[in-house]
Scaffold this motif. Sequence first.
Motif, PDB file in Angstrom:
ATOM      1  N   VAL A 204      28.227  39.363  38.629  1.00  0.00           N
ATOM      2  CA  VAL A 204      29.630  39.757  38.519  1.00  0.00           C
ATOM      3  C   VAL A 204      30.054  39.240  37.150  1.00  0.00           C
ATOM      4  CG1 VAL A 204      31.984  39.404  39.358  1.00  0.00           C
ATOM      5  CG2 VAL A 204      30.116  39.763  40.990  1.00  0.00           C
ATOM      6  N   ILE A 205      30.409  40.173  36.269  1.00  0.00           N
ATOM      7  CA  ILE A 205      30.738  39.844  34.888  1.00  0.00           C
ATOM      8  C   ILE A 205      32.240  39.984  34.706  1.00  0.00           C
ATOM      9  CG2 ILE A 205      30.282  40.374  32.472  1.00  0.00           C
ATOM     10  CD1 ILE A 205      27.690  41.807  33.495  1.00  0.00           C
ATOM     11  N   ASP A 206      32.892  38.862  34.474  1.00  0.00           N
ATOM     12  CA  ASP A 206      34.346  38.772  34.375  1.00  0.00           C
ATOM     13  C   ASP A 206      34.751  38.746  32.907  1.00  0.00           C
ATOM     14  OD1 ASP A 206      36.984  37.760  34.203  1.00  0.00           O
ATOM     15  OD2 ASP A 206      36.494  35.859  35.146  1.00  0.00           O
ATOM     16  N   GLY A 207      35.529  39.739  32.499  1.00  0.00           N
ATOM     17  CA  GLY A 207      36.044  39.725  31.135  1.00  0.00           C
ATOM     18  C   GLY A 207      36.697  41.033  30.753  1.00  0.00           C
ATOM     19  N   HIS A 208      37.682  40.940  29.887  1.00  0.00           N
ATOM     20  CA  HIS A 208      38.427  42.146  29.529  1.00  0.00           C
ATOM     21  C   HIS A 208      37.644  43.105  28.634  1.00  0.00           C
ATOM     22  CE1 HIS A 208      39.454  39.758  25.964  1.00  0.00           C
ATOM     23  NE2 HIS A 208      39.704  40.906  25.372  1.00  0.00           N
TER      24      HIS A 208
ATOM     25  N   GLY B 193      44.300  39.121  36.892  1.00  0.00           N
ATOM     26  CA  GLY B 193      43.672  38.438  38.015  1.00  0.00           C
ATOM     27  C   GLY B 193      42.153  38.525  38.056  1.00  0.00           C
ATOM     28  N   LYS B 194      41.526  38.852  36.935  1.00  0.00           N
ATOM     29  CA  LYS B 194      40.073  39.039  36.895  1.00  0.00           C
ATOM     30  C   LYS B 194      39.296  37.813  37.375  1.00  0.00           C
ATOM     31  CE  LYS B 194      39.924  39.929  32.526  1.00  0.00           C
ATOM     32  NZ  LYS B 194      41.365  39.763  32.298  1.00  0.00           N
ATOM     33  N   SER B 195      39.599  36.660  36.845  1.00  0.00           N
ATOM     34  CA  SER B 195      38.818  35.462  37.174  1.00  0.00           C
ATOM     35  C   SER B 195      38.998  35.066  38.634  1.00  0.00           C
ATOM     36  CB  SER B 195      39.207  34.302  36.259  1.00  0.00           C
ATOM     37  OG  SER B 195      38.867  34.614  34.928  1.00  0.00           O
TER      38      SER B 195
ATOM     39  N   THR C  14      36.990  44.104  34.947  1.00  0.00           N
ATOM     40  CA  THR C  14      37.706  44.189  33.685  1.00  0.00           C
ATOM     41  C   THR C  14      39.195  44.396  33.929  1.00  0.00           C
ATOM     42  OG1 THR C  14      37.665  45.220  31.488  1.00  0.00           O
ATOM     43  CG2 THR C  14      37.392  46.691  33.370  1.00  0.00           C
ATOM     44  N   GLY C  15      39.933  44.314  32.862  1.00  0.00           N
ATOM     45  CA  GLY C  15      41.381  44.476  32.885  1.00  0.00           C
ATOM     46  C   GLY C  15      41.968  43.590  31.809  1.00  0.00           C
TER      47      GLY C  15
ATOM     48  N   ILE D 252      31.985  49.406  37.516  1.00  0.00           N
ATOM     49  CA  ILE D 252      33.126  48.825  36.793  1.00  0.00           C
ATOM     50  C   ILE D 252      34.346  48.856  37.696  1.00  0.00           C
ATOM     51  CG2 ILE D 252      34.667  48.994  34.797  1.00  0.00           C
ATOM     52  CD1 ILE D 252      32.380  50.507  33.331  1.00  0.00           C
ATOM     53  N   VAL D 253      34.947  47.701  37.875  1.00  0.00           N
ATOM     54  CA  VAL D 253      36.213  47.586  38.595  1.00  0.00           C
ATOM     55  C   VAL D 253      37.268  47.241  37.553  1.00  0.00           C
ATOM     56  CG1 VAL D 253      37.514  46.359  40.372  1.00  0.00           C
ATOM     57  CG2 VAL D 253      35.061  46.805  40.693  1.00  0.00           C
ATOM     58  N   VAL D 254      38.283  48.096  37.447  1.00  0.00           N
ATOM     59  CA  VAL D 254      39.367  47.894  36.491  1.00  0.00           C
ATOM     60  C   VAL D 254      40.584  47.403  37.266  1.00  0.00           C
ATOM     61  CG1 VAL D 254      40.810  48.934  34.705  1.00  0.00           C
ATOM     62  CG2 VAL D 254      38.490  49.818  35.098  1.00  0.00           C
ATOM     63  N   LEU D 255      40.934  46.137  37.054  1.00  0.00           N
ATOM     64  CA  LEU D 255      42.109  45.572  37.714  1.00  0.00           C
ATOM     65  C   LEU D 255      43.333  45.862  36.870  1.00  0.00           C
ATOM     66  CD1 LEU D 255      40.776  42.109  38.938  1.00  0.00           C
ATOM     67  CD2 LEU D 255      40.751  44.324  40.124  1.00  0.00           C
ATOM     68  N   ARG D 256      44.409  46.248  37.529  1.00  0.00           N
ATOM     69  CA  ARG D 256      45.668  46.561  36.854  1.00  0.00           C
ATOM     70  C   ARG D 256      46.773  45.712  37.473  1.00  0.00           C
ATOM     71  NH1 ARG D 256      45.560  51.520  34.395  1.00  0.00           N
ATOM     72  NH2 ARG D 256      47.223  50.575  33.177  1.00  0.00           N
ATOM     73  N   CYS D 257      47.833  45.486  36.708  1.00  0.00           N
ATOM     74  CA  CYS D 257      48.958  44.712  37.232  1.00  0.00           C
ATOM     75  C   CYS D 257      50.228  45.090  36.471  1.00  0.00           C
ATOM     76  CB  CYS D 257      48.680  43.214  37.095  1.00  0.00           C
ATOM     77  SG  CYS D 257      49.889  42.175  37.933  1.00  0.00           S
TER      78      CYS D 257
END
Length: 189
Positions: free
Chosen positions: A84-88, A15-17, A9-10, A98-103
Amino acid sequence: MINIKIAITGTPGVGKSTVSKLLVKKLNNTEKFGNFEYIDITDAVKEHKLYSEKDEKMDSYVVDFQKLGNYINEIVKSKSENLVIDGHVSHLLDVDYIVVLRCNPEIVSNRLKDRNYCKDKVKENVAAEILDVCLIGALDNSNCKYVYELDTTYKNVSSIVGEIVDAITHKKTKYGIVNWLDTYFYMLD
């Protein structure tokens, strides 16, 4: 074999996808977990009509989480796959990790403008990144005890994926590492 569902998520533009697709390839080459299937929530919601309505102004769909949850459960039952579920909004689902991507919000803003997002949609998503919306949602998910926050700014995709694989393998949690508010408050106007 136990199935594992990993939410990546993020806010849009972190860069999630890109990360999710490489993560699936990497995990599928790891004996520890077995096969993984990639689910892009945005595509699934559109293709399988897993929404309640379309927000025309923001050019997005309002996800029907019950329908989405049922769809994901059917995949797990029918294919016995890890996901692996990709989506905000993936952090709002019943998942195991849960992996929370930040940028950096300036980078997010530029990426969304490059995607031709409308001004309001760019502003809303940049504000969400600055205010930790996805992280807070992930921490509020009572179904998941593993939350791992990762700043993707200026990191290459391989190192990000390597860190995620290590975190999942060792059931690591990490959050509270990013504070955009002090530096980027001016972008909230």
